[in-house]
Design a protein around this motif. Structure first.
Motif, mmCIF file in Angstrom:
data_model
loop_
_atom_site.group_PDB
_atom_site.id
_atom_site.type_symbol
_atom_site.label_atom_id
_atom_site.label_comp_id
_atom_site.label_asym_id
_atom_site.label_seq_id
_atom_site.Cartn_x
_atom_site.Cartn_y
_atom_site.Cartn_z
ATOM 1 N N VAL A 29 0.832 -1.209 0.000
ATOM 2 C CA VAL A 29 0.000 0.000 0.000
ATOM 3 C C VAL A 29 0.863 1.254 0.000
ATOM 4 O O VAL A 29 0.713 2.121 -0.855
ATOM 5 C CB VAL A 29 -0.983 -0.003 1.187
ATOM 6 C CG1 VAL A 29 -1.795 1.289 1.216
ATOM 7 C CG2 VAL A 29 -1.916 -1.215 1.106
ATOM 8 N N ARG A 94 -3.435 4.795 -3.302
ATOM 9 C CA ARG A 94 -3.187 3.393 -2.966
ATOM 10 C C ARG A 94 -3.849 3.027 -1.637
ATOM 11 O O ARG A 94 -4.412 1.938 -1.489
ATOM 12 C CB ARG A 94 -1.685 3.105 -2.912
ATOM 13 C CG ARG A 94 -1.000 3.147 -4.265
ATOM 14 C CD ARG A 94 0.404 2.567 -4.225
ATOM 15 N NE ARG A 94 1.297 3.161 -3.257
ATOM 16 C CZ ARG A 94 2.112 4.202 -3.508
ATOM 17 N NH1 ARG A 94 2.120 4.771 -4.712
ATOM 18 N NH2 ARG A 94 2.913 4.661 -2.577
ATOM 19 N N VAL A 96 -6.518 4.429 -0.231
ATOM 20 C CA VAL A 96 -7.972 4.368 -0.418
ATOM 21 C C VAL A 96 -8.345 3.059 -1.103
ATOM 22 O O VAL A 96 -9.281 2.365 -0.687
ATOM 23 C CB VAL A 96 -8.482 5.590 -1.212
ATOM 24 C CG1 VAL A 96 -9.924 5.406 -1.657
ATOM 25 C CG2 VAL A 96 -8.352 6.857 -0.367
ATOM 26 N N GLU A 97 -7.616 2.689 -2.151
ATOM 27 C CA GLU A 97 -7.886 1.440 -2.877
ATOM 28 C C GLU A 97 -7.762 0.224 -1.968
ATOM 29 O O GLU A 97 -8.476 -0.768 -2.142
ATOM 30 C CB GLU A 97 -6.937 1.293 -4.065
ATOM 31 C CG GLU A 97 -7.228 2.245 -5.192
ATOM 32 C CD GLU A 97 -6.151 2.244 -6.271
ATOM 33 O OE1 GLU A 97 -5.202 1.419 -6.195
ATOM 34 O OE2 GLU A 97 -6.252 3.080 -7.195
ATOM 35 N N ALA A 98 -6.863 0.288 -0.985
ATOM 36 C CA ALA A 98 -6.654 -0.824 -0.062
ATOM 37 C C ALA A 98 -7.629 -0.802 1.112
ATOM 38 O O ALA A 98 -7.627 -1.710 1.936
ATOM 39 C CB ALA A 98 -5.217 -0.801 0.468
ATOM 40 N N GLY A 99 -8.457 0.243 1.203
ATOM 41 C CA GLY A 99 -9.405 0.347 2.302
ATOM 42 C C GLY A 99 -8.786 0.797 3.605
ATOM 43 O O GLY A 99 -9.336 0.563 4.680
ATOM 44 N N ALA A 100 -7.636 1.472 3.526
ATOM 45 C CA ALA A 100 -6.941 1.940 4.729
ATOM 46 C C ALA A 100 -7.702 3.079 5.386
ATOM 47 O O ALA A 100 -8.495 3.778 4.754
ATOM 48 C CB ALA A 100 -5.534 2.410 4.361
ATOM 49 N N LYS A 101 -7.440 3.274 6.671
ATOM 50 C CA LYS A 101 -8.047 4.377 7.410
ATOM 51 C C LYS A 101 -7.296 5.667 7.075
ATOM 52 O O LYS A 101 -6.110 5.808 7.383
ATOM 53 C CB LYS A 101 -7.999 4.124 8.909
ATOM 54 C CG LYS A 101 -8.622 5.256 9.701
ATOM 55 C CD LYS A 101 -8.591 4.986 11.183
ATOM 56 C CE LYS A 101 -9.223 6.155 11.911
ATOM 57 N NZ LYS A 101 -9.158 5.965 13.362
#
Length: 134
Positions: A29, A94, A96-101
């Motif tokens: 990420v 990257r 956001v695409e990975a669903g990170a906070k």
């Protein structure tokens, strides 16, 4: 005697309850490059690992090892880290695409830096920004 340092600088050292999840997140990420990973004898824990930031510097990390230095207990609290990058918006995409906070959406700081703040799986907050210091 003077020792020549090949990789001078400050290397933050982070502890995780799941260093393997951190390894995957930080490389896939954020975009760090894995340079060294030392695992426990049974392979279940990361004892020591190092990652390089492509634009310079790096970080060390591993699974929390409270018994490693009993005379000096290692805190496991959340850390804030700053990483200099020419493209914080790419890191944001990257993440956001990975669903990170996302702790702070990309913004332009009053001191001239373009920044974004993202939490990793261990809760550590990483600020990626264009400001390289004065």
């Amino acid at each position: 005697m003077t020792t020549q340092l090949n990789n001078p600088g400050v290397w933050p050292c982070l502890q995780y309850t799941d260093a393997e999840a951190a390894r995957v997140f930080l490389t896939e990420v954020f975009g760090f490059t894995e340079t060294l990973t030392v695992r426990s004898e049974d392979g279940s824990k990361i004892v020591h690992a190092e990652l390089r930031w492509p634009e310079g510097g790096g970080v060390m990390y591993g699974d929390a090892q409270p018994d490693n230095h009993p005379e000096y207990p290692q805190p496991t609290g959340i850390q804030w880290l700053c990483v200099v990058t020419a493209d914080p918006d790419a890191v944001h995409r990257r993440a956001v695409e990975a669903g990170a906070k996302i702790v702070a959406e990309p913004y332009d700081a009053e001191y001239g830096s373009r920044n974004v703040c993202v939490a990793d799986p261990g809760g550590h907050v990483w600020t990626f920004g264009t400001y390289a210091g004065s």
